[in-house]
Design a protein around this motif. Sequence first.
Motif: not given
Length: 115
Positions: A26-29, A53-56, A72-73, A79-80
Motif C-alpha cells: 500500500r502507499r507509503l505515508f 517520511g521527512g527524509g531523515r 518513492d511514496n 530503494y537501497l
Amino acid sequence: QVQLVESGGGLVQAGGSLRLSCAASRRLFSSDIMGWYRQAPGAQRELVAKITGGGRINYVDSVKGRFTISRDNAKNTVYLQMNSLKPEDTGVYYCNAFIDFSSYWGQGTQVTVSS
C-alpha cells in the motif's frame, strides 16, 4: 497488514554495485519509517539504513559513503543503492516497515559479494 517484497539481490564482484527495491502493498505515508537490515551467516540481523517520511536518514557506519537509501511514496517503494561492495556486505537483506506502531518484514533477498 502490509506486505513487503524485496528484489534486486544477486552475485557481484567486490567493487561492484547492486540496487535493491522493496515494494509495499500500500502507499507509503510520511509517518512510515522504512529500513533495510541484513543478516550475514552466523550473525545477528543488523540495521543497514533507515529513512523517515521527512527524509531523515541513518546508516550503519560500515556502509556510510557507499550505500544510499531512498523512497518513492507514490510508487510504494524503497530503494537501497549499494556501491563499492565488499565481501563483508554479503548476507540476506530484509526490508522493514514501521507503520502505525507495528513492524513488518519482507522475505529477504540474498546479496553475495565475491572477492
